[in-house]
Motif scaffolding. Structure first.
Motif, short mmCIF file in Angstrom:
data_model
loop_
_atom_site.label_atom_id
_atom_site.label_comp_id
_atom_site.label_asym_id
_atom_site.label_seq_id
_atom_site.Cartn_x
_atom_site.Cartn_y
_atom_site.Cartn_z
N ALA A 209 0.83 -1.21 0.00
CA ALA A 209 0.00 0.00 0.00
C ALA A 209 0.86 1.26 0.00
O ALA A 209 0.60 2.22 -0.73
CB ALA A 209 -0.91 -0.01 1.22
N LEU A 210 1.91 1.26 0.82
CA LEU A 210 2.79 2.42 0.88
C LEU A 210 3.53 2.63 -0.44
O LEU A 210 3.65 3.78 -0.92
CB LEU A 210 3.80 2.24 2.02
CG LEU A 210 4.81 3.38 2.21
CD1 LEU A 210 4.10 4.68 2.53
CD2 LEU A 210 5.82 3.03 3.30
N GLN A 211 3.97 1.56 -1.03
CA GLN A 211 4.69 1.69 -2.30
C GLN A 211 3.78 2.23 -3.40
O GLN A 211 4.17 3.11 -4.18
CB GLN A 211 5.27 0.33 -2.71
CG GLN A 211 6.26 0.39 -3.85
CD GLN A 211 6.84 -0.97 -4.17
OE1 GLN A 211 6.11 -1.93 -4.44
NE2 GLN A 211 8.16 -1.07 -4.15
N ALA A 212 2.55 1.73 -3.46
CA ALA A 212 1.60 2.22 -4.45
C ALA A 212 1.25 3.69 -4.21
O ALA A 212 1.13 4.48 -5.15
CB ALA A 212 0.33 1.36 -4.41
N ARG A 214 3.15 5.96 -2.76
CA ARG A 214 4.30 6.79 -3.12
C ARG A 214 4.44 6.91 -4.64
O ARG A 214 4.74 7.98 -5.17
CB ARG A 214 5.57 6.18 -2.54
CG ARG A 214 5.61 6.10 -1.03
CD ARG A 214 6.00 7.39 -0.38
NE ARG A 214 7.33 7.84 -0.75
CZ ARG A 214 7.91 8.93 -0.26
NH1 ARG A 214 7.26 9.69 0.60
NH2 ARG A 214 9.13 9.27 -0.63
N ARG A 215 4.23 5.81 -5.32
CA ARG A 215 4.35 5.84 -6.78
C ARG A 215 3.30 6.74 -7.39
O ARG A 215 3.57 7.50 -8.34
CB ARG A 215 4.23 4.41 -7.33
CG ARG A 215 4.46 4.30 -8.83
CD ARG A 215 4.74 2.86 -9.21
NE ARG A 215 6.06 2.43 -8.74
CZ ARG A 215 6.50 1.19 -8.79
NH1 ARG A 215 5.72 0.23 -9.25
NH2 ARG A 215 7.70 0.88 -8.37
N PRO A 220 8.50 7.39 -6.01
CA PRO A 220 8.62 5.93 -5.92
C PRO A 220 9.51 5.48 -4.76
O PRO A 220 10.43 6.19 -4.34
CB PRO A 220 9.22 5.54 -7.27
CG PRO A 220 9.89 6.78 -7.77
CD PRO A 220 9.05 7.92 -7.27
N LEU A 221 9.21 4.30 -4.26
CA LEU A 221 9.90 3.76 -3.10
C LEU A 221 10.44 2.36 -3.42
O LEU A 221 9.68 1.46 -3.75
CB LEU A 221 8.94 3.67 -1.91
CG LEU A 221 9.52 3.15 -0.60
CD1 LEU A 221 10.51 4.16 -0.02
CD2 LEU A 221 8.41 2.86 0.40
N ALA A 222 11.76 2.22 -3.36
CA ALA A 222 12.38 0.90 -3.54
C ALA A 222 12.38 0.16 -2.21
O ALA A 222 12.67 0.75 -1.17
CB ALA A 222 13.80 1.06 -4.06
N VAL A 223 12.09 -1.13 -2.25
CA VAL A 223 12.00 -1.95 -1.04
C VAL A 223 12.94 -3.14 -1.15
O VAL A 223 12.86 -3.93 -2.09
CB VAL A 223 10.56 -2.46 -0.83
CG1 VAL A 223 10.48 -3.35 0.41
CG2 VAL A 223 9.59 -1.30 -0.71
N ALA A 393 15.09 3.47 -7.72
CA ALA A 393 13.86 3.65 -6.95
C ALA A 393 12.62 3.63 -7.83
O ALA A 393 11.56 3.15 -7.41
CB ALA A 393 13.92 4.96 -6.17
N ASP A 394 12.73 4.16 -9.05
CA ASP A 394 11.53 4.19 -9.90
C ASP A 394 11.53 3.07 -10.92
O ASP A 394 10.76 3.08 -11.88
CB ASP A 394 11.41 5.54 -10.60
CG ASP A 394 12.62 5.87 -11.46
OD1 ASP A 394 13.60 5.10 -11.41
OD2 ASP A 394 12.59 6.89 -12.17
N GLY A 395 12.40 2.07 -10.72
CA GLY A 395 12.41 0.93 -11.62
C GLY A 395 11.21 0.02 -11.37
O GLY A 395 10.66 -0.04 -10.28
#
Length: 556
Positions: A209-212, A214-215, A220-223, A393-395
């Motif tokens: 949810a957090l990644q979506a 942020r995107r 964007p968030l790399a994890v 990060a935005d890959g």
């Protein structure tokens, strides 16, 4: 095999050295590279292309003496050995190029507190004053480096284990990400948190949810996941966690494995060999996990999604020492394979212990326990890793079309026979399948050499390596005509009789008539014939002056 627990120094207020916490930080080979904090971003995240290869050493944020990561992220401490006067903050020598750092660990405030803290010692606001953390992060970013924050660890409570809902957990993660303007986070999941099925699912839902979120906001968030490993690869709990994250829709930047503290799983392997085997095993497992989720990845893409974090010098397990030579060779392996990231536990420890720390077998959180001379582990491990974590990060992870197309084996260029589902293979038999050479660990029939099993003990095949360019079929060992009589379908052969079939010598395992040695390749157990080994043939050749000098063992 259980993995030893790793306890970070930052989990305590004590100024004395903590053996256990040194290890924990190594576990979290985190990847959090923030582009900018309280100001303009210092570099741009790159879209597409090959994954960046980056180095970031761990820093135990709350350890005493304080490590000045902002004065040079890849530098080592100069002072602050046990028994010596401690400065308020241990300086770090400036580096030619500041590397990203992994700051650890963010954990819950307590067993019933879904509030993010630094090792339970400081809340985020308190860290800004007591540790001047916000300013120090801003300073290292001014040097062009990134900041990675690691959540979890071996002690205290990982946030997912105490928060009551995915929404509450998402908010806790968000508070840290927003506070430090992070574009990469690392989740160090081990110990009780790794075996807690409820928290595994809750975490996966919250991070997705957090990644979506942020995107959608253009941030964007790399994890990254940081997990324990053995030479055989990730544990079952580790592969289950990766599966849960992928199934939730989380786009993982990669999996960082803690190449340290192997214990009994290391066997007779050196620390270097145990680490490279662990990385190869993880590579194989990740390929299976991504393929199961409908995202097949190629060899290079998979290596780019793997990180390694050795514990430099003396490990927590007695007798396990990761020395400078191992660091140099692990770096060479990582560069050669295209490993996505490299880290170490920890920058706090990257120097020789002083005279006031005589028992180097006892792990220190302020020195490595070995004589480093003028060398640093950071310099050795970082060599060739020129990227930044933020660059990916935005890959977006997408299927590799080539990975989805299986290799077609060519008998003319394969050093061993192509595997067949109808053939039976004895222990030690080598075959070729989809561009790789495999060796049977025990008798097997009908079991795919590349069957996607996560645990190596669950397959009868051992991967030897790829078929190399220019290879040709291995010539079957033969003997000249006349050494033994040619096989005849009408002849009766007793046990021990020897014949030639196509130049290959065979020995009868029992009485037989009319059974062609040709079936041996398909059914070695059921066939009455066994080919002589290469060693036996060489012995025969060495004892001959010429063809026909040996008397065949055959019933007339």
């Amino acid at each position: 095999m259980s993995i030893p627990a790793f306890i970070p120094a930052g989990s305590r207020r004590s100024t004395r050295l903590s053996v256990v916490r040194i290890v924990l930080a190594a576990l979290m080979l985190a990847a959090l590279v923030s582009v900018s904090f309280l100001g303009v971003r210092m570099y741009e995240a790159r879209a597409g292309g090959q994954s960046p290869r980056w180095f970031a050493g761990y820093v135990d944020v709350t350890a005493t003496p304080r490590y000045a990561f902002e004065a040079g992220a890849a530098a080592r401490q100069l002072t602050a050995r046990e028994g010596e006067p401690l400065a308020e903050e241990t300086p770090a020598a400036p580096a030619e190029r500041a590397h990203d750092v992994v700051l650890s660990f963010i954990v819950a405030g307590g067993a019933d507190s879904c509030v993010p803290t630094w090792g339970t010692v400081h809340g985020l606001d308190e860290a800004a004053t007591a540790l001047d953390l916000d300013r120090r992060i801003a300073r290292i970013r001014e040097q062009g480096a990134g900041v990675v924050v690691s959540f979890g660890g071996a002690i205290n409570h990982e946030l997912a284990t105490v928060c009551d809902s995915a929404e509450e957990l998402t908010a806790a993660y968000r508070e840290v990400v927003d506070r430090y303007d992070l574009d990469t986070i690392d989740l160090d999941i081990e110990g009780p948190a790794l075996s807690d099925a409820a928290s595994v699912q809750l975490r996966a839902e919250a991070i997705a949810a957090l990644q979506a979120e942020r995107r959608a906001a253009g941030k964007p968030l790399a994890v990254w996941l940081t997990l324990p490993v053995t030479p055989a690869g990730l544990t079952t709990e580790g592969t289950d966690l990766v599966t849960a994250m992928l199934a939730s829709g989380t786009d993982l930047a990669g999996v960082n494995v803690m190449t340290m503290n192997y214990g009994e799983s290391r066997g007779s392997l050196s620390m270097l060999d145990a680490s490279t085997e662990a990385l190869r095993s993880t590579h194989r497992q990740l390929g299976i996990l991504y393929e199961r989720q409908g995202t097949p990845l190629g060899e290079a893409a998979l290596w780019g999604k793997i990180g390694a974090t050795p514990m430099i010098g003396q490990n927590d397990v007695p007798g396990e020492i990761f020395d400078l030579d191992a660091a140099e060779k692990l770096n060479a392996f990582a560069v050669r394979t295209g490993l996505g990231r490299m880290s170490m536990w920890s920058l706090n420890r990257d120097l020789t212990c002083g005279p006031n720390y005589p028992d180097v077998r006892r792990v220190s959180d302020a020195c490595s326990g070995i004589d480093q001379g003028e060398q640093t582990f950071a310099a050795l491990l970082a060599d060739g890793f020129t990227g930044r974590a933020a660059e990916a990060a935005d890959g977006v992870t997408s299927p590799d079309p080539e990975a989805a197309t299986p290799v077609v084996d060519d008998p003319a260029t394969s050093p061993y026979p192509i595997w067949s589902e109808h053939a039976a293979y004895l222990q030690g038999t080598k075959v070729v399948w989809r561009g790789n050479v495999y060796q049977a660990k025990w008798w097997t029939r009908g079991e795919l050499p590349d069957d996607p099993v996560l645990d190596l003990w669950d397959t009868p095949w051992q991967l030897v390596g790829p078929v190399l360019p220019g290879e040709k079929p291995a010539a079957a060992p033969t003997l000249p005509a006349g050494v033994y009589p040619e096989w005849s379908g009408t002849e009766i052969y007793e046990k021990g009789s020897r014949i030639l079939f196509g130049g290959t010598p065979y020995e009868a395992k029992w009485w037989t008539q009319g059974d062609s040695p040709e079936v041996t390749a398909v059914d070695p157990d059921g066939s009455p014939w066994a080919p002589l080994t290469a060693e036996e043939i060489e012995d025969l050749r060495a004892g001959q002056d010429g063809p026909g000098d040996e008397t065949p063992d055959r019933a007339e």
